[in-house]
Structure formats: C-alpha cells, structure tokens
Design a protein around this motif. Structure first.
Motif, PDB file in Angstrom:
ATOM      1  N   GLU A 224       0.724  -1.148  -0.105  1.00 32.10           N
ATOM      2  CA  GLU A 224      -0.043   0.278   0.051  1.00 32.10           C
ATOM      3  C   GLU A 224       0.872   1.168   0.145  1.00 32.10           C
ATOM      4  OE1 GLU A 224      -3.702  -2.385   2.549  1.00 32.10           O
ATOM      5  OE2 GLU A 224      -2.783  -0.333   3.087  1.00 32.10           O
ATOM      6  N   ARG A 225       0.183   2.311  -0.250  1.00 32.33           N
ATOM      7  CA  ARG A 225       1.113   3.935  -0.289  1.00 32.33           C
ATOM      8  C   ARG A 225       1.853   4.090   0.794  1.00 32.33           C
ATOM      9  NH1 ARG A 225      -4.449   5.373  -0.725  1.00 32.33           N
ATOM     10  NH2 ARG A 225      -5.087   5.475  -3.032  1.00 32.33           N
ATOM     11  N   GLN A 226       1.473   3.735   2.101  1.00 31.13           N
ATOM     12  CA  GLN A 226       2.233   4.081   3.294  1.00 31.13           C
ATOM     13  C   GLN A 226       3.225   3.130   3.779  1.00 31.13           C
ATOM     14  OE1 GLN A 226      -0.981   3.067   3.107  1.00 31.13           O
ATOM     15  NE2 GLN A 226      -1.044   1.271   4.492  1.00 31.13           N
ATOM     16  N   GLY A 227       3.011   1.896   3.220  1.00 31.61           N
ATOM     17  CA  GLY A 227       4.091   0.866   3.845  1.00 31.61           C
ATOM     18  C   GLY A 227       5.015   0.248   2.852  1.00 31.61           C
ATOM     19  N   GLY A 228       4.703   0.069   1.706  1.00 31.36           N
ATOM     20  CA  GLY A 228       5.348  -0.679   0.763  1.00 31.36           C
ATOM     21  C   GLY A 228       5.597  -2.125   1.146  1.00 31.36           C
TER      22      GLY A 228
END
Length: 612
Positions: A224-228
């Motif tokens: 996801e965008r925030q986690g990779g």
C-alpha cells in the motif's frame, strides 16, 4: 590530448622547402583555375546501392532466428543433472519457439503498443478493463500452453519444477512482462493448497490448465501507499459478512444479499497490483471482528482470495521504467468479496508460500536477463571488426565477454539447483537458498545488462538493438518480492528463526570442498563470520543486531557466490570454475566486468557460452 591518434614522433622532421611565390590575387597574369567535377556516371555510382552512403558494412547480422536451447550448454547440462532430462524435448521446443523471428516481433510489438486502462464504458458504467496488444496475448498463451503457469502441479513427478524453470528461462527471452502473470499463477497453487484446501479444490484445475481459452490467471495485491514492503502497516480492512452479518452487494441497487459462509468485504487500496485482467488475486487486509466497526479489534493482517469483479476498481496503470508491456495498477477495494486463505491473522504466513515461488522465478528471470545479454554481446563481437581484427579476437573484449559468460552460467546453475529443491520438497535448503540467491543473482542482473549493452557500443544504446529494453527490465527482479535490503534481512531472520536453513545450505556448498583452495578458504571464512553474527560477545542484543543488519548484504553476497562456486566446481568445465573462483572468491579480479586475471581461458569460456 587526442585519444585516437598515435603519439607524435620524438625526432625532428626537416621542414619542406618553401613553394615559389605565384602571381598575386587579382593580377592580370594569374592563370584561370579549372575546378574538376564528377561526371554523371560517377555520381550515379556514388548514389547507387554500392555507393558509400548506401553500403552496410561491418554490422552484425540479426541474431534471430536462434535456437535458444541448442546454444545454451549450461542450461542443457543443468536440466539433466537436476532431474529434468525427461522433459528435454519439451524444453527444446520452447527454446526453438522463443528464438524465432515471430516471437521476437511479438515481444517488441507488445512493448511498443502499451496497455491502456478503460475504467468506464460509453454510458458511464464501470468496466475496469485493460486493452492489450494481440501480441501480448500470443506470448501469454504460448507460456500457458507449454505448462509454465501450472505444469508442476498438474504433472507431479520428479524434476517437474526443474523442467518448468528451464522452460520459463527460455520463454522469458520473448518478453519479460508476460512472465509476471505466469509466475503468479504458478505460485498461487501451493498457497491455496496449504491455506485453503476448499479453494484449491475449486480453482486449481483452471489455474493449471494448458488451454488458454479455459484456464485462469492469478495475481497478488499486497503493498500500500504508506507501507510498501512493510505490509503489517496496511490499512485495508476486511469485514466479515458471511457469519450472520448483514451484507449487500454495492453494485446491486436492490440491496440483495448473496454471500458464502466464509466471505468478507474488503475496503481499502493497493499501491501495486500487477495484471488487472487476472481472474483471482491474493490480497492482504486487516481482519476485523465486527462488520460495523472497521477500526475495531480483530485478528490482524490476513490473506484473502478475491475474484475480479464488483467492488474492485482499478484507478490507473503505473508508468514504469521497464516491463512496460505489463499492466501494473493501483486498485481500490469498495466492498469486494474475499475468502480467507490461512488462519485469521496469519496473512504473512499464508502468502509467503506464494512469495517463495515467485522469488524462485525472480531468480530464473534474472538468469534469462544475463543469458540474453551474454549472447547478444558475443554475437555482436563475432561479427564486428575494429582496428584490423574481429572484436571477439581482441584480448580486452575477450576478458569482458568471458566475465559476462561466467556470471551467466553461475546464475543458470544455481537457478536449476534451487528449482530441484522445490521438486524434492527440501524445505530447509529451499527456503534459505531461495532468499540468498534471489538477492544475489537479481542484484547482479542490472550491472550485467549495462556491460552487455556497452559491448555493442553506440549500437547498443539505440532502441532498435533491444539492449535498452534489456537494461530497463533488468532491475525489476531485484525489486519485486522484496528489494535488496528486504531480501538480505529475510536471510538474517531465517538464521534466527529457522536454524536448520544455514546448515542445509552449507552442506550443499561443502560438496565441492577440496576442489579449489580459494573455495575452501571462502567456505571457512563465511562459516566463521555467519556463526559470529549472533554470538554473545558481551555487547547488548541491540548492538549485535545493529551490526548484523549493517553487514547483512555482504554476508548474503558471500553466501551466494559460495553456492555458485560450489556448483561450477562440481559441474562445469575447469576453465569456467577456475575463472569464477579467481574473480569472485580469490580477489584476483577488479571491480568491473572485464577485469579477469591473466591466465584465464577466456576464449574457451566464450565459445562454451555461445557455440559458434
């Protein structure tokens, strides 16, 4: 100073006598000067097909058609050695087909005509379709027909994963992007078998068929965008809807409910979701206890099988550096239905079975990249002359080509050996070795592609050569399924949590003990340094962990070349094994490709790599 002209002679040259003075300009006695011009016959000859502007000289002929199986000695030897000799005819056909002019043209056309996302139809209804060039479908169908997406699961016999890996390596020459959905489909089967036998029974037959018109394709959506790579930071949620809770199809205006007993609704997004046309996806989401409380407690990160359909909305396709023929997307989940794979809260454990198999394919894919670069460079050098000799006969070029060749053969040997570990279900060696070799071989592919491109000089920098495409695609395998740091730290975790992994890996490496003094010294050094990583030396646990992580890449690199050297010493020619040990273990080579030490049998290595 000129870099091309010979140095000026050191002895003085007598000055030429001065020419007698002629009539001054404008003098009435100056003779008329006649300017010679080429006649029509000369002009016609110069402008004709044999004139200097039209003659094509000193250019390598097209590489295709090329029998990619017959010319790959290391692959042929490895297939038989690792238990796949029964599939030699099948793999040979794949190599011949992948090396045709038609296959090359399909690959280039699929790259040139990039996929296009169509989110809505003309009436405004969501359709979430991807338009792909027919050449993409031809190559994907070719992989499915040859059993590369599911063969080992349908044909459960010794060597099946080795045969499939060899075919995967050869078909990858056609187009790198096509191999992504092939790999994910192959990898999803063991995850379903382990984590959701009922779903495996429902889907496995379609996932492993060799008829593209009735087969199914699988994908994955984790980051996801925030986690990779930090998937535990995911915020996508899964709400239970099949255990007595109310449910409504968000695409059905009547609000009618139609759910299975184990269904969940997924709400959230994924930053990377490769190949939107897949039939099913494995998706990670935070499982909550109550459908009315998406922020409430729950088991945590879990894995779900999601069928493409209502509630799965693709936002855009990624504008990527490489594999541009492959549509990779961003997707939003708006009540998409999913079914649990594995235990609630066991999402990472459930999906890691899929990831291990796709990591094997990263290793195989980088092997294809290096093989491609090697044969392109050798082919060019054999047909290109400079300074009075063929490039392949010049010592500096021989050094570069031989260095590229030993790297390629080492990758081929280790890729097929790791595939055999999947045939034998050698869990300890398979898990540890896949993590090590995924890091190391994939990390080598980018520099290898750069050096191979440079062998073609300016011609290699031109798109039509195919080398820029190879160069753009090469870094992908090192990023997909865990970039360098993730892969190296995964090896460290395995050292601590799976203590049987390292001994199994070192036992395999030690089969070459005594064959080369440089290898023996490297084996001793690696063993002692790995054992010292977590030894209690009086420092705090935090300090020791910091140092272990700081040194992780170097440790994994040394483990990687250790296994490659072991395989080459046992199974390749003395010339190849000696050059590899000298350059990769003995410290006798420089830092760039083409710095092998004197005494290496470079010409023999080049001729083995790509027989003339």
């Amino acid at each position: 100073m000129s870099t091309t002209a010979d140095p000026a002679p050191t002895t003085a040259t007598p000055a030429a006598p001065a020419a007698p003075a002629g009539p001054r300009e404008g003098s009435a006695t100056a003779p008329a000067t006649a300017t010679a011009v080429p006649d029509d016959a000369v002009r016609r000859a110069l402008a004709g097909p044999d004139g200097p502007s039209r003659r094509v000289l000193n250019q390598a002929p097209p590489l295709h058609p090329v029998d990619l199986w017959a010319t790959d000695v290391a692959l042929r030897e490895g297939l038989g050695r690792e238990g796949g000799d029964w599939g030699a005819d099948r793999v040979a056909e794949t190599g011949r087909a992948a090396g045709t002019v038609e296959a090359r043209d399909h690959g280039l056309r699929a790259e040139r005509n990039e996929p296009r996302l169509v989110t809505h139809d003309r009436y405004g209804a969501r359709v979430d379709e991807v338009e792909l060039d027919p050449s993409w479908h031809r190559l994907l169908d070719g992989a499915i027909e040859r059993g590369l997406a599911g063969g080992p699961w349908r044909e459960d016999r010794p060597g099946a994963h080795v045969v499939r890996a060899a075919g995967f390596a050869l078909w990858g020459h056609t187009n790198g992007g096509v191999m992504c959905p092939v790999s994910m489909t192959y990898a999803v089967v063991p995850a379903l078998r382990d984590g959701a036998p009922a779903l495996a029974a429902e889907w496995e037959d379609r996932l492993t068929r060799t008829d593209p018109s009735t087969s199914a394709i699988a994908g994955m959506a984790m980051t996801e965008r925030q986690g990779g790579s930090d998937v535990r930071a995911n915020i996508t949620v899964a709400l239970p809807v099949g255990k007595g809770a109310p449910s409504a199809d968000p695409q059905d205006p009547s609000g009618a409910s139609s759910v299975a007993a184990d269904e969940y609704e997924l709400w959230g997004h994924k930053w990377f979701c490769s190949y939107p046309p897949c039939d099913v996806f494995l998706v990670l989401a935070q499982l909550r206890d109550a459908p009315e409380d998406p922020d409430g407690p729950g088991p945590g990160l879990s894995c779900f099988l999601v069928e493409r359909g209502p509630g799965m909305e693709f936002q855009r396709l990624k504008d990527k550096l490489g594999t541009r023929s492959l549509p990779s997307s961003e997707v939003e989940f708006r009540g998409a239905r999913g079914r649990l794979v594995g235990e609630p809260g066991g999402g990472v454990r459930a999906i890691i079975r899929m990831v291990n198999h796709t990591r094997l394919d990263c290793l195989v894919g980088s092997t294809t990249s290096m093989r491609r670069g090697t044969i392109e460079a050798i082919h060019h050098a054999r047909h290109r002359g400079a300074f009075g000799a063929s490039l392949v006969d010049q010592p500096a070029m021989q050094n570069v080509l031989a260095d590229l060749a030993i790297e390629s053969e080492a990758a081929t040997a280790v890729a097929l050996r790791m595939a055999r570990a999947y045939d034998e279900d050698d869990a300890a060696f398979r898990r540890f070795g896949t993590a090590v070799m995924k890091y190391w071989v994939c990390k080598r592919a980018g520099g290898h592609a750069n050096e191979a491109l440079e062998c073609l000089g300016g011609n290699g920098f031109v798109e039509e050569s195919g080398m820029p495409l190879l160069y753009r695609d090469a870094p992908l395998m090192s990023i997909w399924e865990g970039s360098g740091n993730v892969a190296a730290l995964d090896v460290l975790r395995a050292l601590g949590k799976e203590p049987e992994g390292l001994p199994a890996f070192l036992r395999e490496c030690a089969l070459a003990a005594g064959a080369d003094a440089r290898f023996d010294a490297h084996l001793r050094d690696v063993r002692s340094r790995v054992e010292a990583l977590f030894a209690d030396d009086g420092r705090s646990v935090e300090e020791r962990l910091f140092d272990a992580q700081f040194a992780a890449r170097r440790i994994v690199e040394d483990l990687g070349v250790l296994l490659q050297a072991s395989l080459l010493l046992r199974h390749s020619t003395p010339e190849v094994a000696d050059a590899f040990c000298a350059a990769r273990l003995g410290g006798e080579a420089g830092r760039a490709y083409g710095t092998l030490p004197r005494g290496v049998a470079a010409r023999a290595i080049v001729d083995r790599a790509f027989p003339a």
